[in-house]
Design an enzyme around this catalytic site. Structure first.
Site, PDB file in Angstrom:
ATOM      1  N   GLY A   1       1.393  67.916  84.799  1.00 35.74           N
ATOM      2  CA  GLY A   1       2.723  68.375  84.403  1.00 35.74           C
ATOM      3  C   GLY A   1       3.308  69.370  85.392  1.00 35.74           C
TER       4      GLY A   1
ATOM      5  N   CYS B   1      -1.694  61.472  83.689  1.00 34.85           N
ATOM      6  CA  CYS B   1      -2.420  60.335  83.113  1.00 34.85           C
ATOM      7  C   CYS B   1      -1.988  59.014  83.748  1.00 34.85           C
ATOM      8  CB  CYS B   1      -2.204  60.288  81.607  1.00 34.85           C
ATOM      9  SG  CYS B   1      -0.476  60.480  81.119  1.00 34.85           S
TER      10      CYS B   1
ATOM     11  N   HIS C   1      -0.295  54.559  76.760  1.00 33.30           N
ATOM     12  CA  HIS C   1       0.743  53.984  77.617  1.00 33.30           C
ATOM     13  C   HIS C   1       0.316  52.559  77.992  1.00 33.30           C
ATOM     14  CE1 HIS C   1       2.416  57.986  78.399  1.00 33.30           C
ATOM     15  NE2 HIS C   1       1.283  58.398  78.935  1.00 33.30           N
TER      16      HIS C   1
HETATM   17  P1  NAD Z   1      -0.770  71.036  74.820  1.00 31.33           P
HETATM   18  O1  NAD Z   1       0.526  71.609  74.400  1.00 31.33           O
HETATM   19  O2  NAD Z   1      -1.478  70.082  73.919  1.00 31.33           O
HETATM   20  O3  NAD Z   1      -1.798  72.211  75.149  1.00 31.33           O
HETATM   21  C1  NAD Z   1      -1.437  73.333  75.887  1.00 31.33           C
HETATM   22  C2  NAD Z   1      -2.194  74.536  75.340  1.00 31.33           C
HETATM   23  O4  NAD Z   1      -1.894  75.686  76.134  1.00 31.33           O
HETATM   24  C3  NAD Z   1      -1.811  74.890  73.906  1.00 31.33           C
HETATM   25  O5  NAD Z   1      -2.989  75.188  73.202  1.00 31.33           O
HETATM   26  C4  NAD Z   1      -0.934  76.130  74.048  1.00 31.33           C
HETATM   27  O6  NAD Z   1      -1.033  76.976  72.936  1.00 31.33           O
HETATM   28  C5  NAD Z   1      -1.576  76.759  75.268  1.00 31.33           C
HETATM   29  N1  NAD Z   1      -0.704  77.689  76.000  1.00 31.33           N
HETATM   30  C6  NAD Z   1       0.644  77.783  76.000  1.00 31.33           C
HETATM   31  N2  NAD Z   1       1.045  78.774  76.825  1.00 31.33           N
HETATM   32  C7  NAD Z   1      -0.073  79.309  77.358  1.00 31.33           C
HETATM   33  C8  NAD Z   1      -0.326  80.368  78.257  1.00 31.33           C
HETATM   34  N3  NAD Z   1       0.652  81.086  78.802  1.00 31.33           N
HETATM   35  N4  NAD Z   1      -1.613  80.654  78.566  1.00 31.33           N
HETATM   36  C9  NAD Z   1      -2.638  79.955  78.027  1.00 31.33           C
HETATM   37  N5  NAD Z   1      -2.451  78.944  77.156  1.00 31.33           N
HETATM   38  C10 NAD Z   1      -1.187  78.619  76.835  1.00 31.33           C
HETATM   39  O7  NAD Z   1      -0.510  70.386  76.250  1.00 31.33           O
HETATM   40  P2  NAD Z   1      -1.349  69.217  76.932  1.00 31.33           P
HETATM   41  O8  NAD Z   1      -0.835  67.914  76.438  1.00 31.33           O
HETATM   42  O9  NAD Z   1      -2.801  69.505  76.849  1.00 31.33           O
HETATM   43  O10 NAD Z   1      -0.828  69.342  78.426  1.00 31.33           O
HETATM   44  C11 NAD Z   1      -1.371  70.287  79.332  1.00 31.33           C
HETATM   45  C12 NAD Z   1      -1.096  69.831  80.749  1.00 31.33           C
HETATM   46  O11 NAD Z   1      -1.726  68.569  80.941  1.00 31.33           O
HETATM   47  C13 NAD Z   1       0.380  69.608  81.088  1.00 31.33           C
HETATM   48  O12 NAD Z   1       0.565  69.880  82.467  1.00 31.33           O
HETATM   49  C14 NAD Z   1       0.566  68.135  80.856  1.00 31.33           C
HETATM   50  O13 NAD Z   1       1.634  67.581  81.575  1.00 31.33           O
HETATM   51  C15 NAD Z   1      -0.771  67.615  81.359  1.00 31.33           C
HETATM   52  N6  NAD Z   1      -1.142  66.295  80.808  1.00 31.33           N
HETATM   53  C16 NAD Z   1      -0.928  66.006  79.498  1.00 31.33           C
HETATM   54  C17 NAD Z   1      -1.268  64.744  79.034  1.00 31.33           C
HETATM   55  C18 NAD Z   1      -1.016  64.337  77.616  1.00 31.33           C
HETATM   56  O14 NAD Z   1      -0.737  63.197  77.370  1.00 31.33           O
HETATM   57  N7  NAD Z   1      -1.101  65.214  76.653  1.00 31.33           N
HETATM   58  C19 NAD Z   1      -1.840  63.802  79.900  1.00 31.33           C
HETATM   59  C20 NAD Z   1      -2.114  64.173  81.215  1.00 31.33           C
HETATM   60  C21 NAD Z   1      -1.742  65.428  81.675  1.00 31.33           C
END
Ligand code: NAD
Length: 335
Positions: A110, A140, A220
């Site tokens: 992201g 992903c 996806h």
């Molecule tokens: P998510 O929202 O499920 O999890 C993020 C976590 O970080 C949450 O627990 C939130 O409370 C916490 N958080 C928020 N602000 C914070 C801070 N300042 N410090 C520490 N923790 C904090 O998000 P996710 O889906 O796990 O996505 C995380 C990253 O992975 C993003 O860059 C996203 O683009 C990438 N990603 C997500 C997916 C997906 O499908 N979910 C797939 C691949 C990559």
């Protein structure tokens, strides 16, 4: 033992924490969270030390009856590597914190590519991340496409990739996402950001991608056409893809017709959280016509980047070469 801190314990972070815990050569120092929700409760339940990501809100954990081990700065200071799995855009802001403690960091897809020295996919460019300070594990979809393109390039050469990505509207827990009843070109402009993102892994690759969003949460789906520089027959390409450890070629005999049954299969196999770490590519869809190759593959957005994060930890600490790391990760997870 490589000491790994996880900053951001949501969809990706909680899975990476469990995957790191299961490796023979690394351990979880702790996980940082902003608020004491069900995921924080589960982190404690699983024995991970919990760190407060935001000082002003640290008291909320105690108010909710959850003990913390300190603030995120202390987690970063104690870790050999931090995996930043915070929401898109927060990772870039955390960069300064990691630099302050001289702790190498791994970011997620992201974030913009320029957050890191290297964008990473274990199958494609592991060596580029060896010894780097900041590495970004690509998204992903980019992970799924890179895993497919790498062996095709090596075996046949690739002239051009054209892919339509039919994307889930949100993850199962994201009740605020959509569409609920629509099919959106997303983005409506072409190419979608996915093609340029794959080029962060293969800078010279000619690739066009089109994105759509649909009312689904499970996975996806990619509809892929690759113009190769050779004319292999479909069986040969299917065998090549089946040899890849992070591609599952789904056999027709399994009777798996879509992503719902793929996820059911994962649950039946006892996969944690029903995760599918591998690209799931329908064997029957593998088709060649002259130099053109076609297939459908499904990508489990919540988990395919998890083994890649584990390999990125070994690359960034120069703890193993690519083959060794991938084999260790796969073995520990059961891929
Ligand atoms: P998510 O929202 O499920 O999890 C993020 C976590 O970080 C949450 O627990 C939130 O409370 C916490 N958080 C928020 N602000 C914070 C801070 N300042 N410090 C520490 N923790 C904090 O998000 P996710 O889906 O796990 O996505 C995380 C990253 O992975 C993003 O860059 C996203 O683009 C990438 N990603 C997500 C997916 C997906 O499908 N979910 C797939 C691949 C990559």
């Amino acid at each position: 033992m490589i000491r790994v801190g996880i900053n951001g314990y949501g969809t990706i972070g909680k899975r990476v924490a469990d995957a790191v815990r299961d490796q023979p050569d690394m351990g979880v120092v702790g996980v940082a969270k902003t608020r004491p929700n069900y995921e924080a409760e589960q982190a404690v339940e699983r024995g991970y030390d919990l760190y407060a990501a935001i000082e002003d809100r640290a008291h909320r954990f105690a108010d909710a009856g959850l003990e913390t081990a300190g603030l995120v700065d202390e987690l970063v200071a104690q870790s050999d590597v931090v995996v930043d799995a915070t929401p898109s855009g927060i990772g870039a802001k955390n960069c300064e914190l990691y630099e302050e403690y001289d702790t190498p960091a791994i970011y997620q897809g992201g974030e913009d590519a320029d957050v890191a020295d290297v964008s990473f996919n274990a199958r494609s460019n592991y060596d580029d991340a060896v010894g780097a300070d900041h590495v970004r594990v690509v998204s992903c979809n980019t992970t799924g496409l890179s895993r497919l393109v790498a062996p095709l390039r090596e075996a046949y050469g690739v002239e051009k990739v054209r892919t339509t990505l039919v994307r889930r509207g949100g993850d199962p827990g994201q009740s605020d996402r959509g569409p609920i009843n629509d099919i959106l070109p997303d983005p409506v402009t072409i190419p979608s950001h996915h093609g340029p993102d794959v080029q962060t892994i293969f800078p010279d690759l000619d690739i066009d991608t089109l994105g759509m969003k649909v009312p689904a949460t499970l996975m996806h789906m990619h509809s892929v056409n690759v113009t190769l520089e050779a004319e292999p027959d479909a069986d040969e390409v299917r065998d090549l893809l089946a040899e890849q450890s992070r591609i599952t070629v789904v056999d027709a005999d399994l009777g798996i017709e879509g992503t719902g049954q793929l996820k059911e299969w994962a649950l039946d196999r006892g996969r944690p959280r029903g995760d599918l770490w591998e690209n799931c590519l329908w064997g029957d869809s593998v088709t060649t016509d002259g130099r053109d190759f076609y297939c459908f593959q499904a990508i489990h957005q919540e988990s395919d980047v998890v083994p890649e994060n584990v390999d990125a930890v070994r690359a960034i600490t120069d703890a193993a070469d690519a083959a060794e790391s991938v084999a260790t990760t796969n073995d520990a997870l059961g891929i």
